[in-house]
Design a protein around this motif. Sequence first.
Motif, PDB file in Angstrom:
ATOM      1  N   PRO A 118       1.376   7.694  -8.968  1.00 25.14           N
ATOM      2  CA  PRO A 118       0.235   8.593  -9.207  1.00 25.14           C
ATOM      3  C   PRO A 118      -1.042   7.815  -9.538  1.00 25.14           C
ATOM      4  CG  PRO A 118       2.108   9.166 -10.601  1.00 25.14           C
ATOM      5  CD  PRO A 118       2.464   7.919  -9.884  1.00 25.14           C
ATOM      6  N   THR A 119      -2.184   8.452  -9.309  1.00 25.11           N
ATOM      7  CA  THR A 119      -3.473   7.807  -9.580  1.00 25.11           C
ATOM      8  C   THR A 119      -3.599   7.433 -11.053  1.00 25.11           C
ATOM      9  OG1 THR A 119      -4.441   9.153  -7.832  1.00 25.11           O
ATOM     10  CG2 THR A 119      -5.960   8.057  -9.312  1.00 25.11           C
ATOM     11  N   LEU A 120      -3.181   8.312 -11.907  1.00 27.83           N
ATOM     12  CA  LEU A 120      -3.147   8.033 -13.343  1.00 27.83           C
ATOM     13  C   LEU A 120      -1.690   7.940 -13.787  1.00 27.83           C
ATOM     14  CD1 LEU A 120      -5.916  10.537 -14.482  1.00 27.83           C
ATOM     15  CD2 LEU A 120      -6.103   8.045 -14.329  1.00 27.83           C
ATOM     16  N   PRO A 121      -1.131   6.720 -13.794  1.00 30.63           N
ATOM     17  CA  PRO A 121       0.279   6.568 -14.165  1.00 30.63           C
ATOM     18  C   PRO A 121       0.539   7.044 -15.594  1.00 30.63           C
ATOM     19  CG  PRO A 121      -0.598   4.546 -13.213  1.00 30.63           C
ATOM     20  CD  PRO A 121      -1.750   5.454 -13.441  1.00 30.63           C
ATOM     21  N   LYS A 122       1.703   7.668 -15.765  1.00 29.49           N
ATOM     22  CA  LYS A 122       2.055   8.243 -17.066  1.00 29.49           C
ATOM     23  C   LYS A 122       2.588   7.202 -18.035  1.00 29.49           C
ATOM     24  CE  LYS A 122       2.922  12.761 -15.130  1.00 29.49           C
ATOM     25  NZ  LYS A 122       3.873  13.819 -14.873  1.00 29.49           N
ATOM     26  N   THR A 123       3.201   6.145 -17.505  1.00 26.11           N
ATOM     27  CA  THR A 123       3.759   5.124 -18.391  1.00 26.11           C
ATOM     28  C   THR A 123       3.055   3.795 -18.163  1.00 26.11           C
ATOM     29  OG1 THR A 123       5.450   4.450 -16.807  1.00 26.11           O
ATOM     30  CG2 THR A 123       6.023   6.242 -18.323  1.00 26.11           C
ATOM     31  N   GLU A 124       3.209   2.937 -19.141  1.00 30.82           N
ATOM     32  CA  GLU A 124       2.609   1.605 -19.056  1.00 30.82           C
ATOM     33  C   GLU A 124       3.287   0.779 -17.954  1.00 30.82           C
ATOM     34  OE1 GLU A 124       2.133  -2.284 -21.883  1.00 30.82           O
ATOM     35  OE2 GLU A 124       1.995  -0.323 -22.829  1.00 30.82           O
ATOM     36  N   GLU A 125       4.586   0.999 -17.769  1.00 32.91           N
ATOM     37  CA  GLU A 125       5.322   0.276 -16.728  1.00 32.91           C
ATOM     38  C   GLU A 125       4.779   0.609 -15.339  1.00 32.91           C
ATOM     39  OE1 GLU A 125       9.382   1.326 -17.276  1.00 32.91           O
ATOM     40  OE2 GLU A 125       9.654  -0.011 -18.980  1.00 32.91           O
ATOM     41  N   LEU A 126       4.499   1.884 -15.089  1.00 30.07           N
ATOM     42  CA  LEU A 126       3.932   2.269 -13.798  1.00 30.07           C
ATOM     43  C   LEU A 126       2.541   1.690 -13.603  1.00 30.07           C
ATOM     44  CD1 LEU A 126       5.031   6.005 -13.355  1.00 30.07           C
ATOM     45  CD2 LEU A 126       5.750   4.032 -12.013  1.00 30.07           C
ATOM     46  N   GLN A 127       1.766   1.630 -14.677  1.00 32.90           N
ATOM     47  CA  GLN A 127       0.431   1.045 -14.605  1.00 32.90           C
ATOM     48  C   GLN A 127       0.523  -0.439 -14.251  1.00 32.90           C
ATOM     49  OE1 GLN A 127      -2.538   2.486 -14.685  1.00 32.90           O
ATOM     50  NE2 GLN A 127      -3.577   0.532 -14.441  1.00 32.90           N
ATOM     51  N   MET A 128       1.442  -1.149 -14.894  1.00 30.60           N
ATOM     52  CA  MET A 128       1.621  -2.579 -14.613  1.00 30.60           C
ATOM     53  C   MET A 128       2.115  -2.790 -13.190  1.00 30.60           C
ATOM     54  SD  MET A 128       3.185  -3.949 -18.247  1.00 30.60           S
ATOM     55  CE  MET A 128       3.828  -5.397 -17.482  1.00 30.60           C
ATOM     56  N   LEU A 129       3.028  -1.925 -12.743  1.00 30.65           N
ATOM     57  CA  LEU A 129       3.541  -2.029 -11.386  1.00 30.65           C
ATOM     58  C   LEU A 129       2.421  -1.826 -10.367  1.00 30.65           C
ATOM     59  CD1 LEU A 129       5.929  -2.286  -9.422  1.00 30.65           C
ATOM     60  CD2 LEU A 129       6.246   0.181  -9.651  1.00 30.65           C
ATOM     61  N   LYS A 130       1.564  -0.849 -10.627  1.00 27.86           N
ATOM     62  CA  LYS A 130       0.451  -0.581  -9.723  1.00 27.86           C
ATOM     63  C   LYS A 130      -0.506  -1.767  -9.673  1.00 27.86           C
ATOM     64  CE  LYS A 130      -2.669   2.989  -8.302  1.00 27.86           C
ATOM     65  NZ  LYS A 130      -2.890   4.401  -8.308  1.00 27.86           N
ATOM     66  N   GLU A 131      -0.799  -2.366 -10.816  1.00 30.82           N
ATOM     67  CA  GLU A 131      -1.686  -3.531 -10.869  1.00 30.82           C
ATOM     68  C   GLU A 131      -1.071  -4.729 -10.142  1.00 30.82           C
ATOM     69  OE1 GLU A 131      -2.503  -4.185 -14.982  1.00 30.82           O
ATOM     70  OE2 GLU A 131      -3.747  -2.382 -15.168  1.00 30.82           O
TER      71      GLU A 131
ATOM     72  N   LEU B 120       1.132  -4.620  -7.696  1.00 31.85           N
ATOM     73  CA  LEU B 120       1.088  -4.333  -6.265  1.00 31.85           C
ATOM     74  C   LEU B 120      -0.309  -4.574  -5.699  1.00 31.85           C
ATOM     75  CD1 LEU B 120       3.296  -1.120  -6.048  1.00 31.85           C
ATOM     76  CD2 LEU B 120       3.796  -3.349  -5.039  1.00 31.85           C
ATOM     77  N   GLN B 121      -1.335  -4.241  -6.460  1.00 30.05           N
ATOM     78  CA  GLN B 121      -2.706  -4.508  -6.023  1.00 30.05           C
ATOM     79  C   GLN B 121      -2.959  -6.008  -5.908  1.00 30.05           C
ATOM     80  OE1 GLN B 121      -5.065  -2.426  -8.909  1.00 30.05           O
ATOM     81  NE2 GLN B 121      -5.089  -0.517  -7.726  1.00 30.05           N
ATOM     82  N   MET B 122      -2.469  -6.786  -6.873  1.00 34.98           N
ATOM     83  CA  MET B 122      -2.652  -8.238  -6.822  1.00 34.98           C
ATOM     84  C   MET B 122      -1.931  -8.845  -5.624  1.00 34.98           C
ATOM     85  SD  MET B 122      -2.695  -9.671 -10.734  1.00 34.98           S
ATOM     86  CE  MET B 122      -1.240  -8.824 -11.309  1.00 34.98           C
ATOM     87  N   ILE B 123      -0.704  -8.398  -5.376  1.00 41.54           N
ATOM     88  CA  ILE B 123       0.051  -8.903  -4.232  1.00 41.54           C
ATOM     89  C   ILE B 123      -0.673  -8.569  -2.936  1.00 41.54           C
ATOM     90  CG2 ILE B 123       2.182  -8.641  -2.907  1.00 41.54           C
ATOM     91  CD1 ILE B 123       3.623  -8.244  -5.603  1.00 41.54           C
ATOM     92  N   CYS B 124      -1.190  -7.364  -2.850  1.00 40.10           N
ATOM     93  CA  CYS B 124      -1.914  -6.926  -1.654  1.00 40.10           C
ATOM     94  C   CYS B 124      -3.159  -7.794  -1.431  1.00 40.10           C
ATOM     95  CB  CYS B 124      -2.283  -5.464  -1.787  1.00 40.10           C
ATOM     96  SG  CYS B 124      -2.996  -4.765  -0.305  1.00 40.10           S
TER      97      CYS B 124
ATOM     98  N   LEU C 191       0.827  -1.216   0.000  1.00 39.19           N
ATOM     99  CA  LEU C 191       0.000   0.000   0.000  1.00 39.19           C
ATOM    100  C   LEU C 191       0.856   1.258   0.000  1.00 39.19           C
ATOM    101  CD1 LEU C 191      -2.825  -1.052   2.462  1.00 39.19           C
ATOM    102  CD2 LEU C 191      -2.948  -0.868  -0.026  1.00 39.19           C
ATOM    103  N   GLU C 192       1.984   1.207   0.703  1.00 32.51           N
ATOM    104  CA  GLU C 192       2.892   2.357   0.734  1.00 32.51           C
ATOM    105  C   GLU C 192       3.445   2.644  -0.659  1.00 32.51           C
ATOM    106  OE1 GLU C 192       7.187   3.132   2.732  1.00 32.51           O
ATOM    107  OE2 GLU C 192       5.636   2.306   4.038  1.00 32.51           O
ATOM    108  N   TYR C 193       3.869   1.583  -1.353  1.00 36.30           N
ATOM    109  CA  TYR C 193       4.394   1.770  -2.707  1.00 36.30           C
ATOM    110  C   TYR C 193       3.291   2.197  -3.678  1.00 36.30           C
ATOM    111  CZ  TYR C 193       9.020  -0.037  -1.602  1.00 36.30           C
ATOM    112  OH  TYR C 193      10.276  -0.193  -1.088  1.00 36.30           O
ATOM    113  N   GLN C 194       2.074   1.683  -3.488  1.00 40.40           N
ATOM    114  CA  GLN C 194       0.970   2.084  -4.354  1.00 40.40           C
ATOM    115  C   GLN C 194       0.672   3.570  -4.203  1.00 40.40           C
ATOM    116  OE1 GLN C 194      -2.216  -0.617  -3.274  1.00 40.40           O
ATOM    117  NE2 GLN C 194      -2.212  -1.459  -5.336  1.00 40.40           N
TER     118      GLN C 194
END
Length: 89
Positions: free
Chosen positions: A28-41, A43-47, A21-24
Amino acid sequence: MLATACESTVAEAGKTISICLEYQNEIPTLPKTEELQMLKEELQMICHQAQAKKPVFSAAGFFAVDYTMLGMMIGSVTSDIIVVLQFQK
């Protein structure tokens, strides 16, 4: 020692959720790159997995191996000692 190891392992696994959750929150809420979007997803799955499948150590499914096990053992030994002392009188 076994109860302490199991208890600390479960505690460390519990920290996984807060770390994710800290890393999420740093992304940003709307990630600028596809890599950040994948990282956010990811992290959500791991959580979600860490919340759904918390580790539990057990002795062949009979009882949990943690600090409560030590209390049960002390209680059993104490009651056995009381019974033995009563029969000696």
